[in-house]
Design a protein around this motif. Structure first.
Motif, short mmCIF file in Angstrom:
data_model
loop_
_atom_site.label_atom_id
_atom_site.label_comp_id
_atom_site.label_asym_id
_atom_site.label_seq_id
_atom_site.Cartn_x
_atom_site.Cartn_y
_atom_site.Cartn_z
N GLU A 154 35.96 43.37 49.52
CA GLU A 154 37.18 43.47 50.33
C GLU A 154 37.01 42.84 51.70
O GLU A 154 37.82 42.05 52.15
CB GLU A 154 37.58 44.95 50.47
CG GLU A 154 38.20 45.52 49.21
CD GLU A 154 38.56 46.96 49.37
OE1 GLU A 154 39.60 47.26 49.98
OE2 GLU A 154 37.81 47.83 48.90
N LYS A 155 35.96 43.24 52.40
CA LYS A 155 35.71 42.71 53.73
C LYS A 155 34.22 42.39 53.86
O LYS A 155 33.39 43.29 53.78
CB LYS A 155 36.10 43.73 54.81
CG LYS A 155 37.60 43.99 54.89
CD LYS A 155 37.93 44.94 56.02
CE LYS A 155 39.43 45.19 56.11
NZ LYS A 155 39.77 46.13 57.21
N GLU A 187 44.87 48.30 52.50
CA GLU A 187 44.39 46.92 52.48
C GLU A 187 45.42 45.93 51.95
O GLU A 187 45.10 44.77 51.72
CB GLU A 187 43.13 46.83 51.61
CG GLU A 187 41.97 47.69 52.08
CD GLU A 187 41.43 47.26 53.43
OE1 GLU A 187 41.61 46.09 53.81
OE2 GLU A 187 40.85 48.11 54.13
N ASN A 188 46.66 46.38 51.77
CA ASN A 188 47.64 45.54 51.09
C ASN A 188 48.93 45.44 51.91
O ASN A 188 49.71 46.40 51.99
CB ASN A 188 47.92 46.13 49.71
CG ASN A 188 48.62 45.17 48.79
OD1 ASN A 188 49.60 44.54 49.19
ND2 ASN A 188 48.13 45.03 47.57
N VAL A 248 44.11 44.29 46.83
CA VAL A 248 44.51 43.55 48.02
C VAL A 248 45.63 42.61 47.62
O VAL A 248 46.03 42.55 46.46
CB VAL A 248 43.31 42.77 48.62
CG1 VAL A 248 42.27 43.74 49.17
CG2 VAL A 248 42.67 41.84 47.60
N ASP A 249 46.15 41.87 48.58
CA ASP A 249 47.38 41.12 48.33
C ASP A 249 47.30 40.14 47.16
O ASP A 249 48.28 39.92 46.47
CB ASP A 249 47.80 40.37 49.60
CG ASP A 249 48.39 41.31 50.63
OD1 ASP A 249 49.49 41.84 50.39
OD2 ASP A 249 47.74 41.55 51.67
#
Length: 238
Positions: free
Chosen positions: A227-228, A83-84, A59-60
């Motif tokens: 992630e989420k 996701e990025n 991710v970022d």
């Protein structure tokens, strides 16, 4: 006499194996089973123009995303990149090269590379943009596209347990891309949660033999992010 494989930390384990322009395989699935310490170590070493083979690019601000943010990745060979946001921005601007693979095809390309198989045929992707420029053949009335095996200059992987010779046991979802990447790197470094003495692991339960492992570190301060996170209000029981 057994050679010493255990290193004090990611920085020392990565000494002498990194170079600009190299290809690195990075294990994990999403943020599960990723070698957090080793990824941070590569960021700190500052190597550039990397080709990275991984299911996704983190991710970022976490996982492989920190290498992307640091301008170290030139090309990704992946199957999922959703996701990025930085990944999207760099790709659309032409600043990041992407080789997209169906997830099963990516896994098999890595397994084939580790097994010394130069190429194989699969139905997946035939007739789509995935097959553009690749040889195709017909077998028994069905159409297939040829994919090549993948190898890397360096594989960085994550395991649950290891002994000091590098025999590995993975835990649950982390046993996805990690085992096959262990076999496909010219050099393989593993980050583990628990290190035990040689002979303490049941040979019947070892997933990756130590012959594939060159260096070992014990992880320190891993975040193990999700992630989420999705939650719901607990229903009252009447």
């Amino acid at each position: 006499m057994l050679r010493k494989k255990v290193y004090a930390d990611a920085a020392s384990a990565l000494d002498g194996v990194l170079a600009d322009g190299m290809t690195i395989m990075a294990g994990g699935f999403g943020l599960c089973g990723i070698p957090e310490n080793l990824i941070a170590g590569i960021r700190d070493k500052g190597v550039k123009n990397l080709t990275v083979v991984s299911n996704n690019c983190g991710v970022d601000d976490f996982g492989l995303g920190i290498l992307l943010a640091n301008g170290q990745i030139r090309k990704m060979i992946s199957s999922y990149v959703g996701e990025n946001k930085l990944f999207e921005k760099l790709y659309l601007a032409g600043d990041l090269e992407l080789e997209f693979n169906p997830q099963g095809t990516l896994a098999e390309r890595i397994r084939a590379g580790g097994a010394g198989i130069a190429g194989f045929y699969t139905k997946t992707g035939y007739g789509t943009v995935i097959a553009e420029g690749k040889p195709t053949r017909e077998f028994n009335g069905h159409h297939y596209v040829m994919e090549t095996g993948l190898t890397a200059d360096l594989s960085i992987i994550k395991a649950w347990k290891a002994d000091k010779e590098g025999n590995l046991i993975y835990r649950k979802t982390a046993r996805n891309f990690n085992p096959m990447m262990a076999t496909a790197g010219k050099i393989t470094i593993v980050e583990v949660e628990e290190l035990v003495e040689i002979g303490e692991l049941d040979p019947e339960n070892i997933h990756t033999p130590g012959i594939y492992i060159d260096r070992i570190i014990v992880e320190k301060g891993a975040e193990k992010r999700i992630e989420k996170v999705t939650t719901r209000k607990r229903e009252e029981v009447k």
